[in-house]
Design an enzyme around this catalytic site. Structure first.
Site, PDB file in Angstrom:
ATOM      1  N   GLU A 261      -3.773   8.702  -3.023  1.00 48.65           N
ATOM      2  CA  GLU A 261      -5.262   8.422  -2.453  1.00 48.65           C
ATOM      3  C   GLU A 261      -5.558   9.539  -1.232  1.00 48.65           C
ATOM      4  O   GLU A 261      -5.901   8.682   0.240  1.00 48.65           O
ATOM      5  CB  GLU A 261      -5.180   6.891  -2.101  1.00 48.65           C
ATOM      6  CG  GLU A 261      -5.307   5.985  -3.535  1.00 48.65           C
ATOM      7  CD  GLU A 261      -5.843   4.614  -3.074  1.00 48.65           C
ATOM      8  OE1 GLU A 261      -4.837   4.021  -2.197  1.00 48.65           O
ATOM      9  OE2 GLU A 261      -6.362   4.063  -3.792  1.00 48.65           O
TER      10      GLU A 261
ATOM     11  N   GLY B  98      -8.405  -2.912 -13.411  1.00 45.88           N
ATOM     12  CA  GLY B  98      -7.325  -2.513 -12.923  1.00 45.88           C
ATOM     13  C   GLY B  98      -6.167  -3.759 -12.478  1.00 45.88           C
ATOM     14  O   GLY B  98      -6.128  -4.184 -11.400  1.00 45.88           O
TER      15      GLY B  98
ATOM     16  N   GLY C 107      -2.831  -3.659 -11.950  1.00 50.72           N
ATOM     17  CA  GLY C 107      -1.538  -3.081 -11.409  1.00 50.72           C
ATOM     18  C   GLY C 107      -1.041  -4.093 -10.209  1.00 50.72           C
ATOM     19  O   GLY C 107      -1.032  -5.290 -10.390  1.00 50.72           O
ATOM     20  N   ALA C 108      -0.608  -3.523  -9.022  1.00 52.32           N
ATOM     21  CA  ALA C 108      -0.273  -4.236  -7.986  1.00 52.32           C
ATOM     22  C   ALA C 108      -1.152  -5.290  -7.411  1.00 52.32           C
ATOM     23  O   ALA C 108      -0.867  -6.649  -7.511  1.00 52.32           O
ATOM     24  CB  ALA C 108       0.639  -3.599  -6.739  1.00 52.32           C
TER      25      ALA C 108
ATOM     26  N   GLY D 107      -4.280  -5.955  -8.380  1.00 53.61           N
ATOM     27  CA  GLY D 107      -4.997  -6.842  -9.537  1.00 53.61           C
ATOM     28  C   GLY D 107      -4.105  -7.874  -9.889  1.00 53.61           C
ATOM     29  O   GLY D 107      -4.838  -9.004 -10.267  1.00 53.61           O
TER      30      GLY D 107
ATOM     31  N   ASN E  60      -8.248   0.265  -0.657  1.00 52.63           N
ATOM     32  CA  ASN E  60      -8.085   0.901   0.779  1.00 52.63           C
ATOM     33  C   ASN E  60      -9.058   1.875   1.050  1.00 52.63           C
ATOM     34  O   ASN E  60      -9.862   2.352   0.173  1.00 52.63           O
ATOM     35  CB  ASN E  60      -6.770   1.697   0.762  1.00 52.63           C
ATOM     36  CG  ASN E  60      -5.938   0.774   1.429  1.00 52.63           C
ATOM     37  OD1 ASN E  60      -5.850  -0.416   2.174  1.00 52.63           O
ATOM     38  ND2 ASN E  60      -4.549   0.815   0.918  1.00 52.63           N
TER      39      ASN E  60
ATOM     40  N   LYS F 203      -7.765  -0.654   9.396  1.00 54.11           N
ATOM     41  CA  LYS F 203      -6.508  -0.468   8.508  1.00 54.11           C
ATOM     42  C   LYS F 203      -6.350   0.731   8.319  1.00 54.11           C
ATOM     43  O   LYS F 203      -5.137   1.287   7.999  1.00 54.11           O
ATOM     44  CB  LYS F 203      -7.223  -1.108   7.371  1.00 54.11           C
ATOM     45  CG  LYS F 203      -6.533  -1.109   5.904  1.00 54.11           C
ATOM     46  CD  LYS F 203      -5.339  -2.451   5.867  1.00 54.11           C
ATOM     47  CE  LYS F 203      -4.225  -2.042   4.973  1.00 54.11           C
ATOM     48  NZ  LYS F 203      -4.525  -2.282   3.541  1.00 54.11           N
TER      49      LYS F 203
ATOM     50  N   ASN G 119      -3.013   3.241   7.510  1.00 58.29           N
ATOM     51  CA  ASN G 119      -2.854   3.975   6.347  1.00 58.29           C
ATOM     52  C   ASN G 119      -2.771   5.435   6.633  1.00 58.29           C
ATOM     53  O   ASN G 119      -2.248   6.132   5.886  1.00 58.29           O
ATOM     54  CB  ASN G 119      -3.940   3.505   5.357  1.00 58.29           C
ATOM     55  CG  ASN G 119      -3.611   2.430   4.684  1.00 58.29           C
ATOM     56  OD1 ASN G 119      -2.730   1.812   4.824  1.00 58.29           O
ATOM     57  ND2 ASN G 119      -4.608   1.680   4.163  1.00 58.29           N
TER      58      ASN G 119
ATOM     59  N   SER H  10       2.483   2.977  -0.240  1.00 57.44           N
ATOM     60  CA  SER H  10       2.092   2.981  -1.724  1.00 57.44           C
ATOM     61  C   SER H  10       1.764   4.667  -1.754  1.00 57.44           C
ATOM     62  O   SER H  10       1.586   5.178  -3.004  1.00 57.44           O
ATOM     63  CB  SER H  10       0.599   2.063  -2.074  1.00 57.44           C
ATOM     64  OG  SER H  10      -0.506   2.776  -1.164  1.00 57.44           O
TER      65      SER H  10
HETATM   66  N1  LIG Z   1      -0.002  -2.303  -3.518  1.00 54.36           N
HETATM   67  C1  LIG Z   1      -0.174  -2.588  -2.171  1.00 54.36           C
HETATM   68  O1  LIG Z   1       0.594  -2.971  -1.580  1.00 54.36           O
HETATM   69  C2  LIG Z   1      -1.520  -2.314  -1.742  1.00 54.36           C
HETATM   70  C3  LIG Z   1      -1.747  -3.059  -0.605  1.00 54.36           C
HETATM   71  C4  LIG Z   1      -3.332  -2.929   0.085  1.00 54.36           C
HETATM   72  C5  LIG Z   1      -3.894  -2.256  -0.490  1.00 54.36           C
HETATM   73  N2  LIG Z   1      -3.714  -1.479  -1.630  1.00 54.36           N
HETATM   74  C6  LIG Z   1      -4.904  -0.836  -2.260  1.00 54.36           C
HETATM   75  O2  LIG Z   1      -5.376  -1.384  -3.505  1.00 54.36           O
HETATM   76  C7  LIG Z   1      -6.008  -0.523  -4.255  1.00 54.36           C
HETATM   77  C8  LIG Z   1      -5.080  -0.729  -5.827  1.00 54.36           C
HETATM   78  O3  LIG Z   1      -3.726  -0.517  -5.320  1.00 54.36           O
HETATM   79  P1  LIG Z   1      -2.555  -0.851  -6.473  1.00 54.36           P
HETATM   80  O4  LIG Z   1      -1.262  -0.511  -5.690  1.00 54.36           O
HETATM   81  O5  LIG Z   1      -2.755  -2.170  -7.099  1.00 54.36           O
HETATM   82  O6  LIG Z   1      -2.502   0.421  -7.491  1.00 54.36           O
HETATM   83  P2  LIG Z   1      -1.808   0.265  -8.974  1.00 54.36           P
HETATM   84  O7  LIG Z   1      -0.544  -0.650  -9.030  1.00 54.36           O
HETATM   85  O8  LIG Z   1      -1.512   1.751  -9.232  1.00 54.36           O
HETATM   86  O9  LIG Z   1      -2.784  -0.285 -10.050  1.00 54.36           O
HETATM   87  C9  LIG Z   1      -3.914   0.425 -10.321  1.00 54.36           C
HETATM   88  C10 LIG Z   1      -4.177  -0.130 -11.785  1.00 54.36           C
HETATM   89  O10 LIG Z   1      -5.692   0.389 -12.013  1.00 54.36           O
HETATM   90  C11 LIG Z   1      -5.535   0.822 -13.656  1.00 54.36           C
HETATM   91  N3  LIG Z   1      -6.616   1.402 -13.897  1.00 54.36           N
HETATM   92  C12 LIG Z   1      -7.056   2.771 -13.349  1.00 54.36           C
HETATM   93  N4  LIG Z   1      -8.333   2.856 -14.368  1.00 54.36           N
HETATM   94  C13 LIG Z   1      -8.349   1.944 -14.900  1.00 54.36           C
HETATM   95  C14 LIG Z   1      -9.690   1.720 -15.766  1.00 54.36           C
HETATM   96  N5  LIG Z   1     -10.581   2.759 -15.805  1.00 54.36           N
HETATM   97  N6  LIG Z   1      -9.694   0.596 -16.328  1.00 54.36           N
HETATM   98  C15 LIG Z   1      -8.634  -0.302 -16.191  1.00 54.36           C
HETATM   99  N7  LIG Z   1      -7.868  -0.317 -15.504  1.00 54.36           N
HETATM  100  C16 LIG Z   1      -7.564   0.956 -14.897  1.00 54.36           C
HETATM  101  C17 LIG Z   1      -4.191   1.410 -13.641  1.00 54.36           C
HETATM  102  O11 LIG Z   1      -4.038   1.458 -14.778  1.00 54.36           O
HETATM  103  P3  LIG Z   1      -2.708   2.489 -15.370  1.00 54.36           P
HETATM  104  O12 LIG Z   1      -1.472   1.469 -15.360  1.00 54.36           O
HETATM  105  O13 LIG Z   1      -2.982   2.835 -16.641  1.00 54.36           O
HETATM  106  O14 LIG Z   1      -2.717   3.368 -14.546  1.00 54.36           O
HETATM  107  C18 LIG Z   1      -3.260   0.604 -12.665  1.00 54.36           C
HETATM  108  O15 LIG Z   1      -2.825  -0.494 -13.496  1.00 54.36           O
HETATM  109  C19 LIG Z   1      -5.579   0.745  -4.008  1.00 54.36           C
HETATM  110  O16 LIG Z   1      -6.867   1.109  -3.149  1.00 54.36           O
HETATM  111  C20 LIG Z   1      -4.569   0.719  -2.759  1.00 54.36           C
HETATM  112  O17 LIG Z   1      -4.610   1.582  -1.855  1.00 54.36           O
HETATM  113  C21 LIG Z   1      -2.566  -1.672  -2.177  1.00 54.36           C
END
Ligand SMILES: NC(=O)c1ccc[n+]([C@@H]2O[C@H](COP(=O)([O-])OP(=O)(O)OC[C@H]3O[C@@H](n4cnc5c(N)ncnc54)[C@H](OP(=O)(O)O)[C@@H]3O)[C@@H](O)[C@H]2O)c1
Length: 295
Positions: A256, A8, A10-11, A13, A98, A175, A179, A244
């Protein structure tokens, strides 16, 4: 040196990959659903280009020393498809998501002893595939113990801050208090400034008070003052800050809902605690999600 796979990208990762990259020590594998020719992370210290292998087929992944899962909570089943190839023997899996159910979410697929729940605070967003903008420092909390120590060591030499805590459950519920109230932004499609409205702040207080009651029943230590602190925290943010869940709603992605508000309702039921504010938030968010996806 460790071989670390990130499932994963995204942000979060992307931010984790950049932290590992700047240590200069690790071999990094990025597990994605689409090819990712390059990963560039704009960090507060400058631009980091992550040098990594990219795998898009779980069957072609190789065993690694550590797996970091940074998908959204609702993608747990799909994320688990990577484990058979990546995890050989006792490979630890850090769940960087989260919510308060990191272990429960992955218990069907992994030995519980190898799961490390991670709480992360990091203002970061994905601007496009392979381009991530991290606006502030990444702060993580993990349980004190051997796995927590190994996880923290992975990032030594980066500016990621990792705290080992004896009371992870309280950290996770604290946290969740923040959220859970964020649901109001997603419901109204308005950024953090929505909390400056008195009526909205009152609803937010109700949501968090329920979260505190259920968290305490689950064993978390939470002060009575948290609900007001959460509202004050949202009011102190720039009024145009987008959480988010709101970002997901605006992008027509799933939200979520269950990990952030549904869990309060479910766990509340198991303790006989009524959670009408969260129950209403869940029902409305689900309806919104269904409506936006069908448009
Ligand atoms: N962003 C923040 O500021 C933040 C802060 C604190 C906590 N969080 C938490 O951290 C977690 C991740 O959030 P995020 O913001 O990083 O989400 P995100 O940007 O949506 O990234 C999630 C990634 O996972 C990928 N993915 C989903 N299924 C997959 C699979 N089977 N194999 C490989 N990749 C896969 C998605 O791919 P696709 O591009 O193909 O959809 C996407 O790139 C969440 O629980 C969120 O609540 C986020």
């Amino acid at each position: 040196m460790a071989h670390v796979a990130i499932v994963g990208v995204g942000a979060i990762g992307g931010a984790l990959a950049a932290l590992l990259e700047v240590t200069g020590r690790h071999q990094i594998t990025l597990c994605t659903r689409r090819p990712l020719p390059q990963l560039t992370v704009k960090t507060p210290e400058g631009i980091v280009i992550v040098r990594a292998n990219n795998v898009t087929d779980p069957a072609l992944a190789e065993p690694v020393d550590w797996v970091l899962v940074a998908t959204k909570t609702y993608d747990a089943l799909a994320a688990a498809a990577w484990f058979p190839a990546l995890c050989k023997g006792n490979t630890p899996v850090a769940v960087v998501q989260n919510g308060v159910e990191h272990r429960e979410r992955f218990a069907p697929y992994l030995n519980n002893q190898r799961i490390l729940p991670v709480i992360i605070d990091c203002p970061v967003e994905r601007q496009a595939d392979g381009i991530v903008h991290q606006r502030g420092v990444a702060q993580m909390k993990v349980e004190t113990g051997a796995l927590g120590g190994e996880f923290a060591a992975l990032f030594s030499g980066s500016n990621g801050q990792i705290e080992l805590t004896d009371d992870f459950i309280s950290a996770a519920w604290r946290k969740l208090c923040i959220n859970s109230a964020g649901a109001l932004s997603a419901l109204t499609a308005k950024p953090a400034g929505v909390m400056r409205d008195e009526a909205m702040a009152e609803i937010a207080l109700g949501i968090v008070v329920e979260c505190v009651a259920v968290g305490r029943a689950e064993g978390a230590h939470l002060d009575d003052s948290i609900a007001q602190e959460v509202v004050d925290g949202y009011r102190a943010q720039p009024p145009d800050s987008i959480n988010s869940m709101l970002a997901d709603r605006l992008a027509l992605r799933p939200m979520e809902i269950d990990a952030r508000n549904g869990v309060i309702v479910r766990k509340g039921e198991s303790h006989g605690i009524k959670t009408p504010f969260n129950r209403m938030a869940v029902a409305l968010l689900r309806m919104l999600g269904e409506t936006s996806r069908s448009q």
